[in-house]
Design a protein around this motif. Structure first.
Motif, short mmCIF file in Angstrom:
data_model
loop_
_atom_site.label_atom_id
_atom_site.label_comp_id
_atom_site.label_asym_id
_atom_site.label_seq_id
_atom_site.Cartn_x
_atom_site.Cartn_y
_atom_site.Cartn_z
N TYR A 1 64.43 53.33 50.71
CA TYR A 1 63.74 52.06 50.91
C TYR A 1 62.36 52.31 51.52
O TYR A 1 62.22 53.00 52.53
CB TYR A 1 64.56 51.15 51.82
N ALA B 1 67.07 51.56 48.95
CA ALA B 1 66.62 50.37 48.24
C ALA B 1 67.77 49.79 47.45
O ALA B 1 68.42 50.51 46.67
CB ALA B 1 65.45 50.71 47.32
N ASN C 1 73.39 50.84 53.86
CA ASN C 1 72.52 50.07 54.74
C ASN C 1 73.29 49.33 55.83
O ASN C 1 72.70 48.95 56.84
CB ASN C 1 71.69 49.08 53.92
#
Length: 253
Positions: free
Chosen positions: A179, A194, A220
């Motif tokens: 990301y 991402a 994440n």
């Protein structure tokens, strides 16, 4: 294969037709050296049973059946084993089968992996030689066994870590991207991935089991100290601790 002087073993050759969405199943056949190979609904490869819908229902049924058979045989000799010996034997013969290629089940519904969870609970009861309907949460906790769903997530995140570090196969590395924020932020050093853009409920449902979708979502959501682990052994240790606390929270005092 002929160019490299290799011969195809037709007795071990199977063909599976994987239809696209909305495509009807077709009975295909190919001819190799005057032998006809017809398509089947399931085929076994490297110990995993693949079905033409990639639901892995046949593989789950096969694993469940073999584990139940092993538990039956271990139960017959259980009176002669200590708890520790029973634990080692069950982990080597049964739990290892539940873990084999379990990342293929990432994103599968809870109802699909339910048979594997029942096997794990039966294995925990057998370790402590308890009756069939004994409560198993405390048993799994004392054995330090993550639930089946968490074990699947653990294996998937280990693959994601290797992809981030560049030690995974190239096709896995291509599925995850780091990301990069549009402007300098402190989160840029947190090693986030991402997330691919999904639009429409239909597309979201058909892609929800993809590694390229699940890996960034699960990655994440990890604590920063887990994502930024310096090595794979440290990452595995921190990840198991995180998942263990998540699924077996400390009881209220």
């Amino acid at each position: 294969m002929s160019k490299h002087h290799l011969k195809l073993n037709l007795d071990k050759t199977e063909m599976v037709f994987l239809p696209g969405k909305g495509c009807p199943h077709r009975d295909l056949a190919i001819t190799i050296d005057d032998s006809v190979v017809t398509s089947t609904r399931t085929a076994r490869n490297l110990g995993v049973t693949l079905d033409d819908q990639l639901s892995f229902a046949a593989n789950i049924a096969s694993v469940t059946r073999s584990c139940r058979f092993l538990l039956y045989n271990i139960r017959r000799i259980r009176p002669f084993l200590t708890d520790k010996a029973a634990q080692v034997l069950i982990q080597a013969l049964v739990i290892s089968r539940l873990d084999y290629c379990n990342s293929l089940l990432a994103g599968a519904p809870a109802s699909a992996i339910r048979p594997l969870e029942l096997v794990q609970k039966a294995a925990a009861r057998l370790v402590f030689n308890l009756p069939k309907f004994s409560h198993t949460t405390c048993l799994l906790r004392s054995l330090h066994w993550l639930p089946v769903a968490a074990r699947i997530q653990f294996k998937t995140l280990v693959l994601a870590y290797r992809a981030v570090k560049g030690t995974a196969p190239s096709y896995l590395q291509a599925m995850v991207k780091p990301y990069t924020p549009g402007r300098p932020l402190r989160s840029a050093a947190s090693r986030r991935l991402a997330a691919p853009a999904l639009s429409g409920p239909c597309l979201r449902s058909t892609r929800s089991r993809l590694f390229s979708v699940l890996a960034p979502q699960w990655w994440n959501a990890l604590p920063t100290d887990v994502r930024t682990a310096e090595s794979l052994p440290i990452f595995r240790r921190r990840l198991k601790t995180h998942l263990f606390k998540k699924h077996y929270p400390d009881p209220p005092s």
